[in-house]
Design a protein around this motif. Structure first.
Motif, PDB file in Angstrom:
ATOM      1  N   GLU A  34      30.894  40.389  41.477  1.00  0.00           N
ATOM      2  CA  GLU A  34      31.474  41.692  41.786  1.00  0.00           C
ATOM      3  C   GLU A  34      31.969  41.678  43.229  1.00  0.00           C
ATOM      4  O   GLU A  34      31.562  40.832  44.035  1.00  0.00           O
ATOM      5  N   ALA A  35      32.847  42.623  43.551  1.00  0.00           N
ATOM      6  CA  ALA A  35      33.390  42.679  44.913  1.00  0.00           C
ATOM      7  C   ALA A  35      33.775  44.107  45.254  1.00  0.00           C
ATOM      8  O   ALA A  35      33.996  44.946  44.364  1.00  0.00           O
ATOM      9  N   GLU A  36      33.827  44.364  46.529  1.00  0.00           N
ATOM     10  CA  GLU A  36      34.395  45.611  47.037  1.00  0.00           C
ATOM     11  C   GLU A  36      35.636  45.261  47.849  1.00  0.00           C
ATOM     12  O   GLU A  36      35.557  44.439  48.773  1.00  0.00           O
ATOM     13  N   VAL A  37      36.759  45.848  47.471  1.00  0.00           N
ATOM     14  CA  VAL A  37      38.046  45.520  48.095  1.00  0.00           C
ATOM     15  C   VAL A  37      38.634  46.794  48.700  1.00  0.00           C
ATOM     16  O   VAL A  37      38.719  47.831  48.017  1.00  0.00           O
ATOM     17  N   LEU A  38      39.041  46.706  49.949  1.00  0.00           N
ATOM     18  CA  LEU A  38      39.694  47.840  50.601  1.00  0.00           C
ATOM     19  C   LEU A  38      41.197  47.749  50.334  1.00  0.00           C
ATOM     20  O   LEU A  38      41.847  46.779  50.714  1.00  0.00           O
ATOM     21  N   VAL A  39      41.733  48.743  49.626  1.00  0.00           N
ATOM     22  CA  VAL A  39      43.139  48.723  49.206  1.00  0.00           C
ATOM     23  C   VAL A  39      43.886  49.861  49.920  1.00  0.00           C
ATOM     24  O   VAL A  39      43.455  51.020  49.864  1.00  0.00           O
ATOM     25  N   ARG A  40      45.007  49.492  50.583  1.00  0.00           N
ATOM     26  CA  ARG A  40      45.869  50.492  51.227  1.00  0.00           C
ATOM     27  C   ARG A  40      47.076  50.695  50.321  1.00  0.00           C
ATOM     28  O   ARG A  40      47.958  49.842  50.240  1.00  0.00           O
ATOM     29  N   PHE A  41      47.092  51.806  49.603  1.00  0.00           N
ATOM     30  CA  PHE A  41      48.179  52.097  48.670  1.00  0.00           C
ATOM     31  C   PHE A  41      49.422  52.585  49.418  1.00  0.00           C
ATOM     32  O   PHE A  41      50.550  52.290  49.017  1.00  0.00           O
ATOM     33  N   ASN A  42      49.216  53.341  50.469  1.00  0.00           N
ATOM     34  CA  ASN A  42      50.300  53.850  51.315  1.00  0.00           C
ATOM     35  C   ASN A  42      49.665  54.199  52.661  1.00  0.00           C
ATOM     36  O   ASN A  42      48.428  54.164  52.803  1.00  0.00           O
ATOM     37  N   PRO A  43      50.443  54.519  53.648  1.00  0.00           N
ATOM     38  CA  PRO A  43      49.875  54.793  54.978  1.00  0.00           C
ATOM     39  C   PRO A  43      48.805  55.875  54.986  1.00  0.00           C
ATOM     40  O   PRO A  43      47.926  55.872  55.844  1.00  0.00           O
ATOM     41  N   LYS A  44      48.842  56.771  54.015  1.00  0.00           N
ATOM     42  CA  LYS A  44      47.883  57.872  54.016  1.00  0.00           C
ATOM     43  C   LYS A  44      46.697  57.647  53.065  1.00  0.00           C
ATOM     44  O   LYS A  44      45.720  58.390  53.108  1.00  0.00           O
ATOM     45  N   THR A  45      46.817  56.670  52.187  1.00  0.00           N
ATOM     46  CA  THR A  45      45.768  56.481  51.154  1.00  0.00           C
ATOM     47  C   THR A  45      45.160  55.089  51.271  1.00  0.00           C
ATOM     48  O   THR A  45      45.843  54.078  51.068  1.00  0.00           O
ATOM     49  N   GLU A  46      43.913  55.065  51.586  1.00  0.00           N
ATOM     50  CA  GLU A  46      43.151  53.815  51.699  1.00  0.00           C
ATOM     51  C   GLU A  46      41.812  54.042  50.985  1.00  0.00           C
ATOM     52  O   GLU A  46      41.029  54.913  51.353  1.00  0.00           O
ATOM     53  N   VAL A  47      41.565  53.254  49.944  1.00  0.00           N
ATOM     54  CA  VAL A  47      40.380  53.464  49.088  1.00  0.00           C
ATOM     55  C   VAL A  47      39.639  52.139  48.922  1.00  0.00           C
ATOM     56  O   VAL A  47      40.259  51.082  48.760  1.00  0.00           O
ATOM     57  N   ARG A  48      38.307  52.231  48.940  1.00  0.00           N
ATOM     58  CA  ARG A  48      37.479  51.051  48.679  1.00  0.00           C
ATOM     59  C   ARG A  48      37.190  51.003  47.176  1.00  0.00           C
ATOM     60  O   ARG A  48      36.617  51.943  46.609  1.00  0.00           O
ATOM     61  N   LEU A  49      37.595  49.911  46.537  1.00  0.00           N
ATOM     62  CA  LEU A  49      37.418  49.749  45.087  1.00  0.00           C
ATOM     63  C   LEU A  49      36.276  48.774  44.805  1.00  0.00           C
ATOM     64  O   LEU A  49      36.234  47.677  45.361  1.00  0.00           O
ATOM     65  N   SER A  50      35.346  49.197  43.912  1.00  0.00           N
ATOM     66  CA  SER A  50      34.285  48.307  43.438  1.00  0.00           C
ATOM     67  C   SER A  50      34.769  47.691  42.127  1.00  0.00           C
ATOM     68  O   SER A  50      34.920  48.389  41.114  1.00  0.00           O
ATOM     69  N   VAL A  51      35.036  46.382  42.160  1.00  0.00           N
ATOM     70  CA  VAL A  51      35.694  45.711  41.032  1.00  0.00           C
ATOM     71  C   VAL A  51      34.973  44.415  40.696  1.00  0.00           C
ATOM     72  O   VAL A  51      34.061  43.982  41.404  1.00  0.00           O
ATOM     73  N   SER A  52      35.391  43.802  39.602  1.00  0.00           N
ATOM     74  CA  SER A  52      34.863  42.491  39.236  1.00  0.00           C
ATOM     75  C   SER A  52      35.539  41.415  40.075  1.00  0.00           C
ATOM     76  O   SER A  52      36.556  41.662  40.735  1.00  0.00           O
ATOM     77  N   SER A  53      34.999  40.219  40.060  1.00  0.00           N
ATOM     78  CA  SER A  53      35.599  39.111  40.818  1.00  0.00           C
ATOM     79  C   SER A  53      37.003  38.798  40.310  1.00  0.00           C
ATOM     80  O   SER A  53      37.896  38.454  41.091  1.00  0.00           O
ATOM     81  N   TYR A  54      37.204  38.903  38.996  1.00  0.00           N
ATOM     82  CA  TYR A  54      38.544  38.714  38.436  1.00  0.00           C
ATOM     83  C   TYR A  54      39.512  39.726  39.062  1.00  0.00           C
ATOM     84  O   TYR A  54      40.605  39.374  39.524  1.00  0.00           O
ATOM     85  N   GLN A  55      39.115  40.991  39.061  1.00  0.00           N
ATOM     86  CA  GLN A  55      39.999  42.048  39.562  1.00  0.00           C
ATOM     87  C   GLN A  55      40.257  41.891  41.065  1.00  0.00           C
ATOM     88  O   GLN A  55      41.359  42.181  41.552  1.00  0.00           O
ATOM     89  N   MET A  56      39.233  41.417  41.787  1.00  0.00           N
ATOM     90  CA  MET A  56      39.437  41.129  43.212  1.00  0.00           C
ATOM     91  C   MET A  56      40.535  40.091  43.380  1.00  0.00           C
ATOM     92  O   MET A  56      41.443  40.230  44.224  1.00  0.00           O
ATOM     93  N   ALA A  57      40.492  39.019  42.569  1.00  0.00           N
ATOM     94  CA  ALA A  57      41.505  37.962  42.667  1.00  0.00           C
ATOM     95  C   ALA A  57      42.891  38.508  42.336  1.00  0.00           C
ATOM     96  O   ALA A  57      43.888  38.148  42.982  1.00  0.00           O
ATOM     97  N   PHE A  58      42.959  39.408  41.319  1.00  0.00           N
ATOM     98  CA  PHE A  58      44.256  39.988  40.962  1.00  0.00           C
ATOM     99  C   PHE A  58      44.816  40.808  42.132  1.00  0.00           C
ATOM    100  O   PHE A  58      45.997  40.703  42.486  1.00  0.00           O
ATOM    101  N   LEU A  59      43.968  41.647  42.729  1.00  0.00           N
ATOM    102  CA  LEU A  59      44.424  42.523  43.807  1.00  0.00           C
ATOM    103  C   LEU A  59      44.852  41.730  45.045  1.00  0.00           C
ATOM    104  O   LEU A  59      45.796  42.124  45.747  1.00  0.00           O
ATOM    105  N   LEU A  60      44.181  40.606  45.310  1.00  0.00           N
ATOM    106  CA  LEU A  60      44.537  39.808  46.490  1.00  0.00           C
ATOM    107  C   LEU A  60      45.926  39.186  46.369  1.00  0.00           C
ATOM    108  O   LEU A  60      46.542  38.816  47.380  1.00  0.00           O
ATOM    109  N   VAL A  61      46.415  39.068  45.132  1.00  0.00           N
ATOM    110  CA  VAL A  61      47.765  38.524  44.939  1.00  0.00           C
ATOM    111  C   VAL A  61      48.800  39.435  45.594  1.00  0.00           C
ATOM    112  O   VAL A  61      49.848  38.969  46.101  1.00  0.00           O
ATOM    113  N   PHE A  62      48.511  40.742  45.615  1.00  0.00           N
ATOM    114  CA  PHE A  62      49.475  41.695  46.173  1.00  0.00           C
ATOM    115  C   PHE A  62      49.523  41.682  47.711  1.00  0.00           C
ATOM    116  O   PHE A  62      50.295  42.416  48.310  1.00  0.00           O
ATOM    117  N   ASN A  63      48.727  40.844  48.327  1.00  0.00           N
ATOM    118  CA  ASN A  63      48.849  40.669  49.780  1.00  0.00           C
ATOM    119  C   ASN A  63      50.137  39.939  50.155  1.00  0.00           C
ATOM    120  O   ASN A  63      50.626  40.056  51.281  1.00  0.00           O
TER     121      ASN A  63
END
Length: 745
Positions: free
Chosen positions: A558-587
């Motif tokens: 499992e992982a917690e990933v800090l995601v900045r959707f836009n300058p005003k919205t920043e949310v910490r997501l508790s996700v699986s390791s798979y989902q963490m890897a998917f989200l890191l692609v968008f870097n």
């Protein structure tokens, strides 16, 4: 006798004995004036008899006095006792019994007194003379001949009449009955016959037992026709208690067993099937939870264990009926709603409730008797093993009870787990439960969802009693790994501060291969954000354990990933390791295809991975946008972060949605099938190695017996494994008998 003393003639001497001794003594007994001679009178008469017995022949009157003793008792019995009994016989039963008791009591006192008076005869004459009895036995022998043989029949009939009247609730004189019965008992003891109770058993007890049998046969017929099963049992209980009390009150204790046996036979044994099969019988009592009546039934029948299997069979049939109804209702509900799993655990909770109830019945009502324990076990095995769905649902239920944040409300976790283990014990294919339970335990441990470590360990201990050490050792090993991993992580963090140097809060679980569930997993690329951390941990681990290998598993963590959707919205997501890897692609990219994600992570597409990805794009969450917005997933489908994502919460736990469901495969899990093949191979080799040569059916039976604690091995599958081992040259067929196998060392 000294010379010069006067010779005592027989007639003269006996006349004195009769006139001054025997006749007055008998009158005293009859009139109740006294029970024995006065001392002076006794000494004078005893000395007179003594002198008559020590005179030289032909004036030694020992034999004649013995005959006179006999004659005097005979005359008393004929002239006094017989007329009294005949007169009483013409009146009513209780008067006759009173006279019977008085006559025997008086006779006992007369025999005692006269045998003491003539006791010199027992010193020398009776011991040295063949074919005659000692004085006391002679007195009772005369009573047997003159009185008992002619009048005991009337006493017996009167006693039986009194017993029947007492059964009809008419009060009787129990003290009188006890004394009358004692006549039959004492006579055998006083005569010294073998067996001592010959007169009682032959002339009274047998008729009492027979009379009771006839009486209760009539009662049983009437009660069975008119009364419910519950009322019938109460009447039987009352009858048996009454007969027991009757024996204690005035019959000999040896009567209890044959009397109760006969009553039981007439009341309960002969009518067992008709009684228990009534509409108000055992099925009704079980359905209506009439535990008091069930206990009464058991208490009555347990005295004769041979009658219990019939009750056990009916008990088993009722439990089977209720159990199959529960399973069928659950299956029908799933089919109508199209559910794959029993999400509310209706089936398992219903089975636990059923087991809890009937386990209580067995313990409290049926005395925890082995017959009913076996019946309960057989009943549950019959419907639990119709398919493996119960095994899987039971493992899922245990998971939901033990996990943190469980929605299942139970009064006692420990008692609930006890019932889970009981149901587990009834499962034939235990390896199916074992596989699923281990998978769920892995989830609880790695995702830190255990509500109580004490409960987890208690469950393993309970399972060990049913499953043995081999499998539960793996579960204990999983716990040990988690504990060691915590210590290892703390030591690693002291050597390398991942948060400070890499910006990552790092926790790792090192799972020993062999303890944890084995699944097919293809290694993936380590995300760039984690490379430095994982490389440093590998160096640290290899420095400690040089001979061990590490394989990173993206499907377990499992992982917690800090995601900045836009300058005003920043949310910490508790996700699986798979989902963490998917989200890191968008870097590195704003819009990516499914193929791009697979290439970047090095993962291969399967149903589990696709559900992880689609959960992020689920409309309820809207974390990612998918084009096209469908439930299917193709490699050219596009994804991007939702720049318009809005959320008031600072942290969100992303749930898993089973958007793409795996096909419902009725066959057994492949990993379980592989494990079974290995276990069959091992069992075959063990059996052949021990016996060297075996016939086919003998080997099949041996393997089945070895594996029955884990699963039911099918003969066809065993045959295939034998063929496989022949190919591998572990075995060979006997050239002279194709149905035999030989072990190859």
């Amino acid at each position: 006798m000294a010379d010069g003393e006067q010779i005592i003639q027989l007639d003269e001497g006996y006349a004195k004995i009769k006139q001054t001794g025997i006749d007055p003594f008998i009158r005293m007994i009859e009139t109740k004036q006294s029970e024995f001679f006065k001392a002076r009178q006794f000494v004078e008469l005893y000395d007179h008899i003594f002198r008559m017995c020590i005179q030289r022949e032909p004036y030694n009157w020992s034999q004649d006095l013995y005959d006179k003793y006999t004659e005097s008792i005979q005359q008393y019995l004929k002239n006094t006792v017989k007329p009294a009994l005949e007169k009483a016989r013409q009146t009513y039963e209780s008067a006759y019994l009173r006279e019977w008791e008085i006559r025997y009591r008086n006779h006992t006192r007369i025999v005692f007194g006269l045998s003491k008076l003539f006791m010199y005869l027992d010193r020398f004459y009776t011991p040295s003379t063949e074919s005659i009895l000692i004085l006391k036995k002679q007195g009772y022998h005369l009573f047997e001949l003159e009185i008992f043989s002619n009048y005991s029949l009337y006493a017996r009939d009167a006693i039986l009449t009194a017993i029947n009247r007492e059964r009809d609730n008419q009060e009787q004189d129990r003290d009188l009955l006890r004394e009358c019965v004692q006549v039959f008992v004492d006579l055998g003891y006083n005569l010294g016959v073998t067996p001592k109770l010959r007169f009682y058993e032959k002339d009274l007890q047998s008729d009492i037992v027979e009379n009771a049998g006839e009486f209760y046969a009539r009662c049983a017929s009437k009660w069975l026709r008119d009364d419910s099963c519950s009322t019938y049992l109460k009447k039987c209980e009352g009858a048996l208690n009454a007969e027991t009390a009757r024996v204690k009150a005035y019959l000999h204790k040896s009567t209890l067993e044959p009397l109760i046996n006969r009553c039981f036979t007439e009341l309960l044994e002969k009518n067992q099937e008709a009684l228990l099969s009534k509409k108000s019988g055992i099925y009704y009592l079980l359905e209506e939870k009439q535990n008091e009546d069930l206990k009464r039934m058991y208490d009555l029948y347990v005295r004769y264990p041979k009658t219990l299997p019939a009750i056990g069979a009916m008990f088993r049939k009722q439990v089977q009926k209720e159990g199959k109804t529960i399973v069928k209702r659950s299956n029908d509900g799933k089919e109508s709603k199209g559910q794959q799993q029993d999400e509310k655990h209706v089936l398992v909770t219903s089975l636990i409730t059923l087991h809890r109830h009937y386990d209580t019945v067995v313990k409290q009502c049926f005395g925890h008797h082995q017959v009913f324990q076996k019946a309960l076990k057989t009943a549950f095995e019959s419907f639990i093993n119709e398919n493996d769905s119960v095994s899987r649902l039971l493992a899922l239920y245990a998971h939901d009870v033990l996990k943190k944040g469980s929605r299942i409300n139970v009064e006692s976790v420990e008692k609930t787990l006890d019932h889970v283990v009981f149901l587990y014990g009834y499962i034939r294919d235990k390896d199916v439960f074992d596989h699923d339970y281990q998978q769920k335990l892995q989830e609880r441990l790695l995702k830190r969802k255990c509500s109580s470590e004490a409960n987890e360990r208690a469950m393993i201990t309970k399972l060990k009693s049913e499953a043995g050490y081999q499998w539960t050792n793996k579960l204990e090993g999983m716990f040990k790994d988690v504990g060691l991993s915590k210590d290892l992580t703390q030591t690693f963090k002291k050597a390398f501060d991942t948060e400070k140097q890499c910006g990552v809060v790092f926790n790792v679980n090192v799972c020993t291969h062999g303890f944890w569930p084995s699944t097919n997993y293809t290694s993936s690329k380590t995300p760039d954000a984690l490379k430095q951390t994982t490389e440093q941990f590998e160096k640290f681990y290899h420095a400690r354990y040089a001979e061990r290998e590490i394989q990173w598993r993206m499907d377990m963590g499992e992982a917690e990933v800090l995601v900045r959707f836009n300058p005003k919205t920043e949310v910490r997501l508790s996700v699986s390791s798979y989902q963490m890897a998917f989200l890191l692609v968008f870097n590195t990219k704003k819009i990516v295809s499914f193929q791009d994600i697979l290439d970047a992570t090095g993962l291969k597409s399967d149903v589990t991975l696709q559900n992880h990805l689609l959960s992020l794009a689920h409309p309820k969450l809207g974390i990612m946008l998918k084009k096209p917005m469908t439930k299917t997933l193709e490699k050219n489908h596009k994804f991007q972060l939702n720049s318009n994502f809005k959320c008031r919460l600072k942290k969100i736990t992303v749930p898993m949605y089973n958007i793409i469901r795996q096909a419902n495969n009725p066959t057994i899990d492949p990993s379980i099938a592989i494990q079974r093949r290995c276990q069959m191979d091992a069992a075959i080799v063990r059996a052949m190695k021990t016996k060297k040569k075996m016939q086919h059916m003998e080997l099949v039976n041996e393997v089945t017996a070895q594996l029955q604690a884990r699963f039911k091995a099918q003969p066809g599958m065993i045959k295939k494994r034998i063929e496989h081992l022949i190919e591998q040259e572990y075995l060979e067929r006997d050239p002279t008998a194709r149905g035999n196998y030989r072990y190859l060392a």
